[in-house]
Scaffold this motif. Structure first.
Motif, PDB file in Angstrom:
ATOM      1  N   ALA A 337       0.820  -1.215   0.000  1.00 20.71           N
ATOM      2  CA  ALA A 337       0.000   0.000   0.000  1.00 20.71           C
ATOM      3  C   ALA A 337       0.853   1.263   0.000  1.00 20.71           C
ATOM      4  O   ALA A 337       0.500   2.269  -0.625  1.00 20.71           O
ATOM      5  N   HIS A 338       1.995   1.204   0.676  1.00 21.48           N
ATOM      6  CA  HIS A 338       2.834   2.399   0.794  1.00 21.48           C
ATOM      7  C   HIS A 338       3.440   2.814  -0.545  1.00 21.48           C
ATOM      8  O   HIS A 338       3.930   3.933  -0.688  1.00 21.48           O
ATOM      9  N   LEU A 339       3.406   1.911  -1.539  1.00 21.57           N
ATOM     10  CA  LEU A 339       3.999   2.229  -2.840  1.00 21.57           C
ATOM     11  C   LEU A 339       2.975   2.811  -3.816  1.00 21.57           C
ATOM     12  O   LEU A 339       3.355   3.388  -4.838  1.00 21.57           O
ATOM     13  N   TYR A 340       1.702   2.624  -3.514  1.00 23.28           N
ATOM     14  CA  TYR A 340       0.670   3.163  -4.398  1.00 23.28           C
ATOM     15  C   TYR A 340       0.490   4.653  -4.133  1.00 23.28           C
ATOM     16  O   TYR A 340       0.518   5.095  -2.979  1.00 23.28           O
ATOM     17  N   PRO A 341       0.279   5.448  -5.169  1.00 21.94           N
ATOM     18  CA  PRO A 341       0.064   6.889  -4.962  1.00 21.94           C
ATOM     19  C   PRO A 341      -1.201   7.128  -4.158  1.00 21.94           C
ATOM     20  O   PRO A 341      -2.209   6.440  -4.334  1.00 21.94           O
ATOM     21  N   SER A 342      -1.137   8.086  -3.258  1.00 24.87           N
ATOM     22  CA  SER A 342      -2.283   8.366  -2.403  1.00 24.87           C
ATOM     23  C   SER A 342      -3.411   9.010  -3.209  1.00 24.87           C
ATOM     24  O   SER A 342      -3.184   9.870  -4.057  1.00 24.87           O
ATOM     25  N   LYS A 343      -4.628   8.579  -2.930  1.00 21.83           N
ATOM     26  CA  LYS A 343      -5.808   9.139  -3.588  1.00 21.83           C
ATOM     27  C   LYS A 343      -6.618  10.012  -2.633  1.00 21.83           C
ATOM     28  O   LYS A 343      -7.739  10.406  -2.932  1.00 21.83           O
ATOM     29  N   GLN A 344      -6.030  10.307  -1.451  1.00 20.14           N
ATOM     30  CA  GLN A 344      -6.788  11.019  -0.433  1.00 20.14           C
ATOM     31  C   GLN A 344      -7.251  12.396  -0.906  1.00 20.14           C
ATOM     32  O   GLN A 344      -8.420  12.772  -0.721  1.00 20.14           O
ATOM     33  N   ASN A 345      -6.357  13.186  -1.528  1.00 19.66           N
ATOM     34  CA  ASN A 345      -6.742  14.516  -1.988  1.00 19.66           C
ATOM     35  C   ASN A 345      -7.834  14.448  -3.039  1.00 19.66           C
ATOM     36  O   ASN A 345      -8.803  15.216  -3.021  1.00 19.66           O
ATOM     37  N   GLU A 346      -7.677  13.485  -3.953  1.00 16.85           N
ATOM     38  CA  GLU A 346      -8.680  13.312  -5.006  1.00 16.85           C
ATOM     39  C   GLU A 346     -10.033  12.942  -4.402  1.00 16.85           C
ATOM     40  O   GLU A 346     -11.090  13.418  -4.846  1.00 16.85           O
ATOM     41  N   MET A 347     -10.009  12.105  -3.362  1.00 15.19           N
ATOM     42  CA  MET A 347     -11.250  11.665  -2.720  1.00 15.19           C
ATOM     43  C   MET A 347     -11.980  12.851  -2.065  1.00 15.19           C
ATOM     44  O   MET A 347     -13.194  13.027  -2.267  1.00 15.19           O
ATOM     45  N   VAL A 348     -11.250  13.649  -1.289  1.00 11.78           N
ATOM     46  CA  VAL A 348     -11.926  14.738  -0.580  1.00 11.78           C
ATOM     47  C   VAL A 348     -12.408  15.812  -1.547  1.00 11.78           C
ATOM     48  O   VAL A 348     -13.453  16.452  -1.312  1.00 11.78           O
ATOM     49  N   ASN A 349     -11.688  16.027  -2.640  1.00 15.18           N
ATOM     50  CA  ASN A 349     -12.149  16.978  -3.646  1.00 15.18           C
ATOM     51  C   ASN A 349     -13.464  16.525  -4.261  1.00 15.18           C
ATOM     52  O   ASN A 349     -14.378  17.327  -4.499  1.00 15.18           O
ATOM     53  N   THR A 350     -13.573  15.220  -4.510  1.00 13.78           N
ATOM     54  CA  THR A 350     -14.815  14.668  -5.047  1.00 13.78           C
ATOM     55  C   THR A 350     -15.957  14.852  -4.061  1.00 13.78           C
ATOM     56  O   THR A 350     -17.077  15.238  -4.435  1.00 13.78           O
ATOM     57  N   LEU A 351     -15.685  14.599  -2.777  1.00 10.58           N
ATOM     58  CA  LEU A 351     -16.720  14.764  -1.758  1.00 10.58           C
ATOM     59  C   LEU A 351     -17.152  16.231  -1.645  1.00 10.58           C
ATOM     60  O   LEU A 351     -18.345  16.529  -1.451  1.00 10.58           O
ATOM     61  N   ASP A 352     -16.199  17.154  -1.773  1.00 10.76           N
ATOM     62  CA  ASP A 352     -16.532  18.588  -1.759  1.00 10.76           C
ATOM     63  C   ASP A 352     -17.483  18.941  -2.900  1.00 10.76           C
ATOM     64  O   ASP A 352     -18.476  19.670  -2.717  1.00 10.76           O
ATOM     65  N   GLU A 353     -17.191  18.422  -4.085  1.00  8.96           N
ATOM     66  CA  GLU A 353     -18.006  18.713  -5.250  1.00  8.96           C
ATOM     67  C   GLU A 353     -19.439  18.153  -5.094  1.00  8.96           C
ATOM     68  O   GLU A 353     -20.408  18.781  -5.471  1.00  8.96           O
ATOM     69  N   ILE A 354     -19.507  16.945  -4.523  1.00  8.75           N
ATOM     70  CA  ILE A 354     -20.830  16.345  -4.295  1.00  8.75           C
ATOM     71  C   ILE A 354     -21.637  17.203  -3.338  1.00  8.75           C
ATOM     72  O   ILE A 354     -22.829  17.486  -3.562  1.00  8.75           O
ATOM     73  N   TRP A 355     -21.009  17.657  -2.253  1.00 14.43           N
ATOM     74  CA  TRP A 355     -21.719  18.467  -1.259  1.00 14.43           C
ATOM     75  C   TRP A 355     -22.146  19.810  -1.856  1.00 14.43           C
ATOM     76  O   TRP A 355     -23.269  20.271  -1.620  1.00 14.43           O
ATOM     77  N   LYS A 356     -21.250  20.451  -2.622  1.00 17.91           N
ATOM     78  CA  LYS A 356     -21.590  21.730  -3.272  1.00 17.91           C
ATOM     79  C   LYS A 356     -22.779  21.566  -4.188  1.00 17.91           C
ATOM     80  O   LYS A 356     -23.662  22.439  -4.273  1.00 17.91           O
ATOM     81  N   GLY A 357     -22.811  20.441  -4.912  1.00 21.64           N
ATOM     82  CA  GLY A 357     -23.921  20.188  -5.831  1.00 21.64           C
ATOM     83  C   GLY A 357     -25.238  20.062  -5.096  1.00 21.64           C
ATOM     84  O   GLY A 357     -26.281  20.543  -5.577  1.00 21.64           O
ATOM     85  N   GLU A 358     -25.225  19.425  -3.938  1.00 20.49           N
ATOM     86  CA  GLU A 358     -26.435  19.278  -3.156  1.00 20.49           C
ATOM     87  C   GLU A 358     -26.906  20.604  -2.587  1.00 20.49           C
ATOM     88  O   GLU A 358     -28.099  20.863  -2.440  1.00 20.49           O
ATOM     89  N   LYS A 359     -25.956  21.498  -2.228  1.00 22.42           N
ATOM     90  CA  LYS A 359     -26.323  22.782  -1.642  1.00 22.42           C
ATOM     91  C   LYS A 359     -26.934  23.685  -2.718  1.00 22.42           C
ATOM     92  O   LYS A 359     -27.675  24.604  -2.422  1.00 22.42           O
TER      93      LYS A 359
END
Length: 359
Positions: A337-359
């Motif tokens: 797992a430590h060798l795979y690129p982190s997707k954390q930033n991409e994940m939270v950006n997606t969640l932000d977009e989903i929430w903005k869309g709902e608002k």
């Protein structure tokens, strides 16, 4: 228990009746004992095995465990279990009745095992302590499943030690290239390490390879067996797991090299090992080559890690890599797992977009 002497040749025999597993009465005759005592002890052991209840001595149960379990296991797997049972478990529990061993007995045993040292005078590793305890627990679990034991005292107490994940090391392509250049003075070493690094196969899988495993037309090598050295003899066994049975695509350069190598064995049959060397030979060559190349010394198994790491670096996903190296994809994801690129930033950006869309 009666034993009888054969007046013709002076040996002893036993003859008795017992109830078999179907509940039917059977007669048993066993000849050829040198002494009366040997005959009686054999009868006692036979009847104990047929009775096989939880009042039997732990030593007798361990013998039954071997008969039950050994046929299902690879020989080298059983030998590991057998060593632990004989050296770490039986010396403490052999004369106790199976049903009389308590959680307190297991705690006392754990404390004694923790005091033991290895050949270097050091305490047993946490990983080995865990393995020893797991074997004792496996014995009790077998007694519960097969012989009617009510409770596993080892499970009640809980494990000693903890799993130790060995440090994972690997070579980059640049490091391996320096090493392989030093191996070219010995063809068998060079080609063996080429297979290990560029195919990610296990050491035992490499040493079991035959000419018949290669399909140069389709550029593949089939992995369906493993090599072990047991009791001073070469033994070919099934591979480590069912997932280990696989067909691996080879890169073009490796195909050409292996064709060249196999032609060196002009008299080799389809089923002859093409790497008739030992694991100790490979370990010696690993040391020699890494010192000559000026690269860090890694384990033979780390060449497999190097192959996986290289594929991850090239962007391949866990499922595809797992199929190639004979692992479960979840193992690849977890261990590397430590060798795979982190997707954390991409994940939270997606969640932000989903929430903005709902608002």
């Amino acid at each position: 228990m009666a034993a009888f002497k054969n007046e013709k040749n002076g040996t002893w025999y036993v003859q008795f009746r017992y109830t078999d597993w179907k509940g039917e009465r059977q007669q048993k005759l066993k000849r050829g004992f040198a002494t009366k005592r040997e005959a009686q002890e054999w009868e006692r052991a036979f009847l104990t095995e047929k009775k096989a209840d939880v009042t039997m001595p732990f030593k007798t149960f361990a013998e039954l465990y071997e008969k039950d379990v050994r046929p299902k296991l690879k020989e080298n797997t059983w030998l590991t279990k057998e060593h632990i049972i004989k050296t770490k478990i039986l010396p403490y529990f052999d004369q106790k009745r199976l049903c009389d061993i308590t959680a307190k007995d297991v705690i006392t045993w754990q404390n004694e095992i923790r005091k033991e040292t290895n050949s270097s005078g050091k305490n047993l590793s946490q990983g080995y302590l865990k393995t020893i305890h797991n074997q004792l627990s496996a014995l009790f679990n077998h007694a519960i499943r097969i012989y009617g034991l009510k409770l596993n005292p080892a499970a009640t107490v809980g494990n000693m030690g903890k799993e130790e994940r060995k440090e994972m090391d690997f070579w980059t392509v640049e490091e391996y290239t320096k090493f392989s250049n030093e191996m070219m003075d010995k063809p068998v070493s060079y080609y063996a390490f080429q297979m290990l690094y560029w195919c990610g196969i296990r050491e035992g899988e490499l040493l079991a390879l035959t000419a018949g495993d290669f399909d140069f037309k389709n550029k593949t090598v089939t992995i369906n067996k493993s090599y072990q050295r047991l009791h001073g003899e070469d033994v070919i066994t099934p591979p480590k797991t069912a997932k280990s049975n696989r067909t691996i695509k080879m890169p073009n350069f490796l195909c050409e090299e292996m064709q060249e190598y196999i032609t060196m064995f002009y008299s080799a049959g389809e089923n002859d090992r093409i790497f008739p060397i030992s694991k100790s030979y490979l370990h010696h060559e690993m040391t020699r080559g890494s010192e000559a190349a000026g690269v860090k010394r890694i384990r033979i198994h780390d060449l497999r890690h190097s192959h996986v790491s290289l594929l991850i670096d090239q962007g391949y996903q866990a499922v595809a890599i797992a199929d190639r190296v004979g692992h479960e994809s979840i193992d690849i994801t977890y261990r590397y797992a430590h060798l795979y690129p982190s997707k954390q930033n991409e994940m939270v950006n997606t969640l932000d977009e989903i929430w903005k869309g709902e608002k």
